[in-house]
Design a protein around this motif. Structure first.
Motif, PDB file in Angstrom:
ATOM      1  N   GLN A 109       3.617  -9.222  -4.003  1.00  0.00           N
ATOM      2  CA  GLN A 109       3.061  -8.199  -4.883  1.00  0.00           C
ATOM      3  C   GLN A 109       2.374  -8.780  -6.110  1.00  0.00           C
ATOM      4  O   GLN A 109       1.975  -8.039  -7.003  1.00  0.00           O
ATOM      5  CB  GLN A 109       4.168  -7.236  -5.311  1.00  0.00           C
ATOM      6  N   SER A 110       2.205 -10.093  -6.132  1.00  0.00           N
ATOM      7  CA  SER A 110       1.590 -10.732  -7.294  1.00  0.00           C
ATOM      8  C   SER A 110       0.510 -11.700  -6.834  1.00  0.00           C
ATOM      9  O   SER A 110       0.682 -12.409  -5.842  1.00  0.00           O
ATOM     10  CB  SER A 110       2.650 -11.479  -8.109  1.00  0.00           C
ATOM     11  N   LEU A 111      -0.612 -11.749  -7.561  1.00  0.00           N
ATOM     12  CA  LEU A 111      -1.665 -12.703  -7.226  1.00  0.00           C
ATOM     13  C   LEU A 111      -1.222 -14.145  -7.479  1.00  0.00           C
ATOM     14  O   LEU A 111      -1.727 -15.076  -6.864  1.00  0.00           O
ATOM     15  CB  LEU A 111      -2.927 -12.394  -8.044  1.00  0.00           C
ATOM     16  N   LEU A 112      -0.272 -14.313  -8.398  1.00  0.00           N
ATOM     17  CA  LEU A 112       0.251 -15.659  -8.656  1.00  0.00           C
ATOM     18  C   LEU A 112       1.342 -16.043  -7.673  1.00  0.00           C
ATOM     19  O   LEU A 112       1.726 -17.217  -7.597  1.00  0.00           O
ATOM     20  CB  LEU A 112       0.807 -15.741 -10.085  1.00  0.00           C
ATOM     21  N   GLY A 113       1.855 -15.064  -6.925  1.00  0.00           N
ATOM     22  CA  GLY A 113       2.946 -15.324  -5.993  1.00  0.00           C
ATOM     23  C   GLY A 113       2.668 -16.445  -5.016  1.00  0.00           C
ATOM     24  O   GLY A 113       3.481 -17.380  -4.885  1.00  0.00           O
ATOM     25  N   PRO A 114       1.526 -16.427  -4.295  1.00  0.00           N
ATOM     26  CA  PRO A 114       1.281 -17.510  -3.332  1.00  0.00           C
ATOM     27  C   PRO A 114       1.169 -18.883  -3.981  1.00  0.00           C
ATOM     28  O   PRO A 114       1.494 -19.899  -3.351  1.00  0.00           O
ATOM     29  CB  PRO A 114      -0.040 -17.095  -2.665  1.00  0.00           C
ATOM     30  N   LEU A 115       0.728 -18.932  -5.238  1.00  0.00           N
ATOM     31  CA  LEU A 115       0.644 -20.225  -5.925  1.00  0.00           C
ATOM     32  C   LEU A 115       2.042 -20.753  -6.224  1.00  0.00           C
ATOM     33  O   LEU A 115       2.343 -21.938  -5.997  1.00  0.00           O
ATOM     34  CB  LEU A 115      -0.167 -20.097  -7.211  1.00  0.00           C
ATOM     35  N   PHE A 116       2.911 -19.869  -6.740  1.00  0.00           N
ATOM     36  CA  PHE A 116       4.301 -20.268  -6.974  1.00  0.00           C
ATOM     37  C   PHE A 116       4.973 -20.661  -5.656  1.00  0.00           C
ATOM     38  O   PHE A 116       5.689 -21.667  -5.579  1.00  0.00           O
ATOM     39  CB  PHE A 116       5.090 -19.126  -7.628  1.00  0.00           C
ATOM     40  N   GLY A 117       4.770 -19.831  -4.631  1.00  0.00           N
ATOM     41  CA  GLY A 117       5.416 -20.086  -3.353  1.00  0.00           C
ATOM     42  C   GLY A 117       4.957 -21.383  -2.711  1.00  0.00           C
ATOM     43  O   GLY A 117       5.766 -22.137  -2.165  1.00  0.00           O
ATOM     44  N   ALA A 118       3.643 -21.656  -2.760  1.00  0.00           N
ATOM     45  CA  ALA A 118       3.118 -22.892  -2.178  1.00  0.00           C
ATOM     46  C   ALA A 118       3.649 -24.109  -2.920  1.00  0.00           C
ATOM     47  O   ALA A 118       4.042 -25.117  -2.303  1.00  0.00           O
ATOM     48  CB  ALA A 118       1.590 -22.875  -2.206  1.00  0.00           C
ATOM     49  N   ALA A 119       3.661 -24.037  -4.256  1.00  0.00           N
ATOM     50  CA  ALA A 119       4.176 -25.162  -5.032  1.00  0.00           C
ATOM     51  C   ALA A 119       5.649 -25.404  -4.728  1.00  0.00           C
ATOM     52  O   ALA A 119       6.075 -26.553  -4.510  1.00  0.00           O
ATOM     53  CB  ALA A 119       3.975 -24.887  -6.527  1.00  0.00           C
ATOM     54  N   ALA A 120       6.431 -24.323  -4.688  1.00  0.00           N
ATOM     55  CA  ALA A 120       7.860 -24.472  -4.392  1.00  0.00           C
ATOM     56  C   ALA A 120       8.070 -25.028  -2.992  1.00  0.00           C
ATOM     57  O   ALA A 120       8.900 -25.929  -2.788  1.00  0.00           O
ATOM     58  CB  ALA A 120       8.562 -23.116  -4.537  1.00  0.00           C
ATOM     59  N   PHE A 121       7.325 -24.515  -2.019  1.00  0.00           N
ATOM     60  CA  PHE A 121       7.492 -24.958  -0.632  1.00  0.00           C
ATOM     61  C   PHE A 121       7.172 -26.441  -0.486  1.00  0.00           C
ATOM     62  O   PHE A 121       7.949 -27.202   0.105  1.00  0.00           O
ATOM     63  CB  PHE A 121       6.594 -24.131   0.282  1.00  0.00           C
ATOM     64  N   VAL A 122       6.028 -26.879  -1.018  1.00  0.00           N
ATOM     65  CA  VAL A 122       5.613 -28.277  -0.870  1.00  0.00           C
ATOM     66  C   VAL A 122       6.571 -29.212  -1.598  1.00  0.00           C
ATOM     67  O   VAL A 122       6.983 -30.257  -1.065  1.00  0.00           O
ATOM     68  CB  VAL A 122       4.172 -28.468  -1.375  1.00  0.00           C
ATOM     69  N   LEU A 123       6.951 -28.856  -2.828  1.00  0.00           N
ATOM     70  CA  LEU A 123       7.829 -29.732  -3.597  1.00  0.00           C
ATOM     71  C   LEU A 123       9.226 -29.808  -2.978  1.00  0.00           C
ATOM     72  O   LEU A 123       9.818 -30.896  -2.886  1.00  0.00           O
ATOM     73  CB  LEU A 123       7.918 -29.229  -5.039  1.00  0.00           C
ATOM     74  N   ILE A 124       9.764 -28.656  -2.554  1.00  0.00           N
ATOM     75  CA  ILE A 124      11.084 -28.662  -1.924  1.00  0.00           C
ATOM     76  C   ILE A 124      11.051 -29.438  -0.617  1.00  0.00           C
ATOM     77  O   ILE A 124      11.946 -30.238  -0.326  1.00  0.00           O
ATOM     78  CB  ILE A 124      11.565 -27.215  -1.690  1.00  0.00           C
ATOM     79  N   GLU A 125      10.005 -29.203   0.183  1.00  0.00           N
ATOM     80  CA  GLU A 125       9.902 -29.902   1.462  1.00  0.00           C
ATOM     81  C   GLU A 125       9.800 -31.405   1.260  1.00  0.00           C
ATOM     82  O   GLU A 125      10.450 -32.192   1.964  1.00  0.00           O
ATOM     83  CB  GLU A 125       8.680 -29.382   2.230  1.00  0.00           C
ATOM     84  N   ASP A 126       8.993 -31.818   0.269  1.00  0.00           N
ATOM     85  CA  ASP A 126       8.835 -33.253   0.007  1.00  0.00           C
ATOM     86  C   ASP A 126      10.144 -33.889  -0.427  1.00  0.00           C
ATOM     87  O   ASP A 126      10.476 -35.007  -0.018  1.00  0.00           O
ATOM     88  CB  ASP A 126       7.765 -33.452  -1.065  1.00  0.00           C
TER      89      ASP A 126
END
Length: 613
Positions: free
Chosen positions: A552-569
């Motif tokens: 529901q937020s335009l910033l949501g995918p940016l937060f989600g992508a950053a969290a996903f990549v950093l956590i995965e790494d």
């Protein structure tokens, strides 16, 4: 004649096995509306538990007791998943629950690895059904004949359960209108848990019955879940009879299709699903009501406040200064973050703004990557023209597939996007002479002037940053508000004269083109591209990024992508990384049901309220 009859019986035996897991998935979705990605894990657990029991309990009685006990144990595991996890997020967006079930998949995989090990386990043959009989001169395993009987018997028992018991009547009522069932005083918690248990029992039974037919391994969950979803969608979401008919169609078609084209088994179920959905948009036995639930309109988008603009400017300046601080790992990680953010934001343009859920968005990312790679390796184009060709090819693919997809809605639209992506993946995987097949395309490096890592980082920053700004501009434009209006109420949008399908089709093309930009940047950063860039797993990664960040937020995918990549790494360097990653996903899901962006928003609101006047 005998050979073809044997193929038919093999297809029917496979249909019975597929029906068991698909029927459970259909029952669960029909009542709870949960897109249960963990259903394949329950199937795998049923197989592992059955293996442990049938290799311990002796004789015919021991074998069938082990199969039933494995299914019962799986039912209780399913109940625990529903009570501990899903019950807490039923009021979240329906597809947000997909993220939670994916976290369960990762945890179950590591748990199975710790308990049973990584080796394939070969179970014993079923007692008294361990031979073959000859029919028309062809040997047919007795166990296959038993499965052909078991499938219709289970279908009959499910029919009796739904038609002759009060619980079955409530389940059928909830499938049609679960809100009304709750309004009439039915305890929805008990109904949902019992439904989940029945569906899990069927999944565990399907897995347990596979022990004499195939090895038990850690890939069983992902190998079966795609086919199970296909069967459920072809039959119609929530229809058990439809699941049985679809399982027979898919299995028999596959049994004969491999005789003509051995590799067709990779894409045949998805081809059949695509054809069925194009001709009959809600499946063979489905109804329009099964496509999606009610949509709650969101508040209008607001312009970013001055404080937000200042923070965004600081982040942009920090990113531009990154090459001054590091010329190695951080730059590589930074490019990965930019690519993931643009990929997730392009998917969010479809999902969050347009309300069109895509399970196959990786197709356009992969098209962009492959088009750029082929432009360099086959056409000899320089890097920049090749990078331009990537989004053009992705936009063309989105234009073709989007024309069919926008005529559907809800889960059916999502599954047609999955079919499109899987068909493209199958073509890429098998077209060895052009795409390199499983070996991929290697040696796709930046031009000499851009070979310095810092220079290419700035190229990625410029392209991905421009893509993100374009997406934000689209969302705030009249075109974006038309997409949002169609998402919240398609009937009202069309009633005031808007050609909603045309707008959605254009939105599909724009989102595909922007995903293609991310794919073009990706292929030159890695120097190679493989078919897994178009695979289901990559599309699921994109969904997780969007839903974790907040749809529901335009910033949501940016937060989600950053969290996903950093956590995965970070996590993938550790032992049992799947379980750790799954726990982190579940923690985010349970603590922030509206995603990271929603959690940040609530935190900022709380801080403002506590600020002294």
């Amino acid at each position: 004649m005998g050979f073809y009859f044997a193929q038919l019986l093999t297809g029917l035996a496979n249909a019975s096995s597929l029906f068991l897991i698909a029927s459970g998935l259909s029952i669960i979705f029909g009542v709870t509306r949960v897109v249960n990605f963990a259903h394949g894990s329950l199937y795998m657990l049923g197989a592992y538990i059955a293996y442990s029991l049938v290799t311990t309990l002796p004789g015919v009685f021991g074998f069938w007791t082990g199969v039933i006990l494995a299914a019962v144990a799986t039912a209780f595991i399913g109940a625990a998943i529903e009570i501990l996890i899903l019950r807490r997020i039923y009021h979240s967006p329906e597809l947000f629950q997909l993220v939670a079930t994916f976290g369960v998949v990762l945890i179950v995989q590591d748990a199975a690895l710790a308990i049973w090990g990584s080796e394939d386990l070969l179970g014993p043959r079923a007692p008294l059904l361990d031979r073959a009989v000859r029919i028309f001169g062809e040997p047919i395993p007795e166990y296959d004949l038993a499965l052909i009987v078991i499938g219709p018997v289970v279908l009959g028992l499910i029919w009796l359960l739904f038609q002759r018991t009060r619980w079955g009547i409530l389940v059928r009522a909830a499938t049609q209108d679960r809100e009304m069932v709750g309004a009439l005083g039915v305890n929805q918690h008990v109904l949902f848990t019992s439904t989940f248990m029945v569906g899990s029992f069927l999944a565990g039974l399907g897995g347990a019955l596979q022990v004499p037919r195939e090895s038990v391994n850690l890939l069983m969950d992902l190998n079966i879940i795609g086919q199970a979803f296909v069967v459920v969608v072809i039959g119609g979401m929530g229809s058990v009879t439809g699941a049985f008919v679809a399982a027979v169609i898919i299995s028999v078609a596959n049994a004969f299709g491999v005789l003509v084209w051995p590799q067709i088994s990779l894409i045949l179920p998805f081809l059949v699903m695509a054809v069925v959905l194009i001709v009959r948009p809600y499946g063979l036995f489905g109804t329009p009501a099964s496509a999606h639930g009610a949509s709650v309109p969101e508040a209008p988008l607001r312009a970013m406040p001055p404080a937000g603009i200042a923070v965004a400017a600081i982040v942009a300046v920090g990113a531009a200064l990154l090459p001054l601080a590091d010329d190695g790992f951080l730059l590589v990680l930074g490019i990965d973050l930019l690519v993931a953010m643009l990929f997730a934001a392009s998917l969010h343009l479809l999902m969050g703004v347009g309300g069109m859920v895509s399970f196959g968005h990786a197709a356009y990312f992969g098209l962009g990557a492959y088009a750029a790679a082929l432009a360099v390796k086959s056409l000899g184009l320089p890097m920049l023209p090749a990078m331009l060709l990537g989004p053009v090819a992705a936009a063309f693919g989105a234009m073709v597939f989007g024309w069919f997809c926008v005529r559907l809605s809800g889960v059916y639209l999502a599954m047609l996007t999955l079919a499109a992506a899987q068909i493209l993946w199958g073509i890429t995987f098998q077209w060895q002479s052009v795409t390199g097949g499983d070996d991929g395309i290697l040696g796709v490096w930046p031009a000499r002037w851009a070979s310095d890592r810092a220079v290419y980082f700035y190229i990625a920053l410029a392209l991905c940053g421009a893509g993100l700004l374009i997406i934000r501009r689209i969302a705030h434009s009249p075109f974006g508000y038309v997409l949002r209006g169609g998402r919240d109420s398609a009937l009202r949008a069309e009633a005031i004269g808007i050609d909603l399908k045309a707008h959605q089709w254009l939105g599909f093309i724009l989102a595909g083109a922007l995903a293609g930009v991310a794919g073009s940047v990706f292929v030159f950063s890695k120097g190679s591209v493989f078919p897994d860039t178009l695979a289901i797993g990559h599309s699921v990664d994109g969904l997780i990024m969007v839903l974790l960040g907040g749809v529901q937020s335009l910033l949501g995918p940016l937060f989600g992508a950053a969290a996903f990549v950093l956590i995965e790494d970070w996590v993938m360097r550790l032992d049992h990384w799947r379980a750790i990653f799954g726990v982190i996903i579940l923690a985010i899901v349970l603590l922030a049901p509206d995603g990271i962006a929603g959690g940040v928003g609530r935190l900022l609101t709380l801080l403002r309220l506590r600020r002294p006047a």
